[in-house]
Design an enzyme around this catalytic site. Structure first.
Site, mmCIF file in Angstrom:
data_model
loop_
_atom_site.group_PDB
_atom_site.id
_atom_site.type_symbol
_atom_site.label_atom_id
_atom_site.label_comp_id
_atom_site.label_asym_id
_atom_site.label_seq_id
_atom_site.Cartn_x
_atom_site.Cartn_y
_atom_site.Cartn_z
ATOM 1 N N LYS A 166 0.857 -1.183 0.000
ATOM 2 C CA LYS A 166 0.000 0.000 0.000
ATOM 3 C C LYS A 166 0.890 1.228 0.000
ATOM 4 O O LYS A 166 2.021 1.191 0.513
ATOM 5 C CB LYS A 166 -0.894 0.029 1.252
ATOM 6 C CG LYS A 166 -2.174 0.827 1.076
ATOM 7 C CD LYS A 166 -3.234 0.027 0.335
ATOM 8 C CE LYS A 166 -4.569 0.752 0.343
ATOM 9 N NZ LYS A 166 -5.644 -0.078 -0.232
ATOM 10 N N VAL A 213 -21.058 6.917 2.114
ATOM 11 C CA VAL A 213 -21.638 6.607 0.801
ATOM 12 C C VAL A 213 -20.850 7.314 -0.295
ATOM 13 O O VAL A 213 -21.400 7.970 -1.168
ATOM 14 C CB VAL A 213 -23.139 6.960 0.744
ATOM 15 C CG1 VAL A 213 -23.950 5.954 1.522
ATOM 16 C CG2 VAL A 213 -23.401 8.380 1.264
ATOM 17 N N GLY A 214 -19.537 7.151 -0.228
ATOM 18 C CA GLY A 214 -18.657 7.714 -1.240
ATOM 19 C C GLY A 214 -18.476 6.776 -2.407
ATOM 20 O O GLY A 214 -19.437 6.259 -2.974
ATOM 21 N N LYS A 215 -17.211 6.508 -2.767
ATOM 22 C CA LYS A 215 -16.897 5.749 -3.970
ATOM 23 C C LYS A 215 -17.534 4.364 -3.975
ATOM 24 O O LYS A 215 -18.006 3.879 -5.006
ATOM 25 C CB LYS A 215 -15.382 5.635 -4.126
ATOM 26 C CG LYS A 215 -14.716 6.947 -4.456
ATOM 27 C CD LYS A 215 -13.210 6.887 -4.300
ATOM 28 C CE LYS A 215 -12.535 5.990 -5.305
ATOM 29 N NZ LYS A 215 -11.064 6.066 -5.227
ATOM 30 N N GLY A 265 -19.697 3.090 -1.131
ATOM 31 C CA GLY A 265 -20.961 3.033 -0.410
ATOM 32 C C GLY A 265 -22.179 3.295 -1.260
ATOM 33 O O GLY A 265 -23.223 2.647 -1.099
ATOM 34 N N HIS A 266 -22.082 4.220 -2.219
ATOM 35 C CA HIS A 266 -23.275 4.533 -2.996
ATOM 36 C C HIS A 266 -23.637 3.404 -3.955
ATOM 37 O O HIS A 266 -24.803 3.178 -4.255
ATOM 38 C CB HIS A 266 -23.122 5.875 -3.726
ATOM 39 C CG HIS A 266 -22.345 5.834 -4.999
ATOM 40 N ND1 HIS A 266 -20.972 5.852 -5.026
ATOM 41 C CD2 HIS A 266 -22.750 5.798 -6.289
ATOM 42 C CE1 HIS A 266 -20.560 5.839 -6.279
ATOM 43 N NE2 HIS A 266 -21.617 5.792 -7.069
#
Length: 368
Positions: free
Chosen positions: A83, A184-186, A188-189
């Site tokens: 990472k 609810v970003g990349k 979550g939505h």
């Protein structure tokens, strides 16, 4: 700092390599952490985040890269775990020079680390990074890439949630269940879309009003909680943490237990705030689907890009998260241990067995 890198007092032996990257002209400050190459090159995304301190950036890189080793192992990929984190505010500090400087540091590792998108980086950013290195995935379709890996990340989390429902209630569906999604970003939505289609009652929360409004515009029936505390207290059947790590603290688990929540299954990495939280969840009767297992759809997607991306092939691989999640629950019940520990053991077993194959000597390639 060095004791954390070398794994002093830990069971996994620490990290193979940690690279501190500083480009004076662009202002790039980044850390690339390679936890393990036991299964192959270390694959993991690049996080662009305004860390308050460099110590916190290092700790995040170490934690996330270790999680990638286990994620890639459980996903059945011939890839190790790594990472990278870039220190800065992506809204202000991200530009072509910074991304290309970062790409040159990735290239300097000669394939030991392969990068992709993460929090604060997007497909378009990987196209820029790729101008300096070939060791990058998650590129745009226009450049032969897989595109947005959030799509299969969310799909994989949904498969893990279906498996959790099967284990807890006997049916692999969230129909009629109340599911809370925090973040609810990349990813979550997309997850909300799967849940609504499956017949769940969905409640969301996010620090970004824009993110919440986007979900509400697509799914007006979705409820909104003022914050995570309100969401946890709202009587959820399933809690899906989909923002940053450390979401499952002692206080959070206590709130979930008091509210009668049955399942925790979400997309966020490193959800357990500290060792022992997984035992607390189990003791309270809350079924926990290990994060690095259920959120592996994205890495499956970008790994497929290495072979020449085929969405249907990648989605088929991500569908197997359902079966692996059930296997983890079965092993955990048989051994009387939390699912998180069962998942660790299975991932470590694969890394140990496959890395042992290196003892078989292969003939050297003929020199021209």
């Amino acid at each position: 700092m060095l004791s954390r890198v070398f794994g002093a007092g830990t069971e996994d032996g620490g990290h193979e390599q940690v690279v501190l990257c500083h480009d004076r002209s662009s202002g790039l400050k980044a850390i690339i952490a390679i936890h393990s190459t036991a299964l192959g090159p270390a694959l993991g995304g690049t996080r662009f985040f305004p860390y308050p301190t460099e110590e916190e950036a290092l700790q995040d890189a170490l934690n996330l890269s270790r999680g990638m080793s286990y994620k890639n192992a459980l996903a059945g990929l011939d890839l190790g775990g790594g990472k990278a984190v870039i220190i800065g505010d992506p809204a202000q500090d991200k530009n072509e020079a910074v991304l290309r400087a970062y790409g040159r540091f990735v290239e300097s590792l000669r394939g030991r680390y392969v990068t992709a998108c993460d929090v604060g980086t997007y497909v378009q950013d990987m196209d820029v990074v790729a101008r300096e290195t070939s060791f990058v995935t998650g590129r745009s379709p226009e450049h032969g890439g897989a595109g947005d890996s959030s799509i299969l990340t969310a799909f994989g989390v949904f498969q893990g949630m279906r498996a959790s429902a099967r284990a807890r209630w006997g049916q692999p569906t969230l129909r009629g269940k109340r599911v809370g999604v925090a973040g609810v970003g990349k990813v979550g939505h997309y997850l909300v879309g799967h849940l609504v289609e499956d017949g769940a009652t969905v409640v969301v929360t996010d620090v970004s009003e824009t993110a919440v409004n986007r979900v509400r515009a697509a799914h007006p029936e979705v409820g909104v909680a003022a914050d995570t505390a309100a969401l946890l207290a709202s009587g959820l059947d399933v809690y899906a943490p989909c923002a940053l790590g450390g979401a499952l603290t002692d206080e959070t688990v206590g709130a979930l237990g008091a509210a009668g929540t049955a399942i925790v299954c979400g997309a966020a990495n490193n959800q357990l705030a500290h060792p022992g939280v997984e035992k607390d969840l189990a003791e309270r009767g809350i079924l926990y689907a290990p994060d690095y297992l259920v959120n592996s759809g994205g890495v499956i997607q970008v790994a497929d890009e290495i072979e020449g991306f085929d969405f249907d092939r990648a989605k088929k691989k991500a569908t197997r998260i359902f079966d692996t999640t059930l296997e983890i629950f079965t092993r955990a019940a048989a051994d009387g241990i939390p699912p998180a520990l069962a998942a660790d053991r299975l991932a470590e077993k694969r890394m140990r067995e496959i890395s042992a194959l290196r003892s078989v000597l292969l003939p050297a390639a003929r020199r021209s």
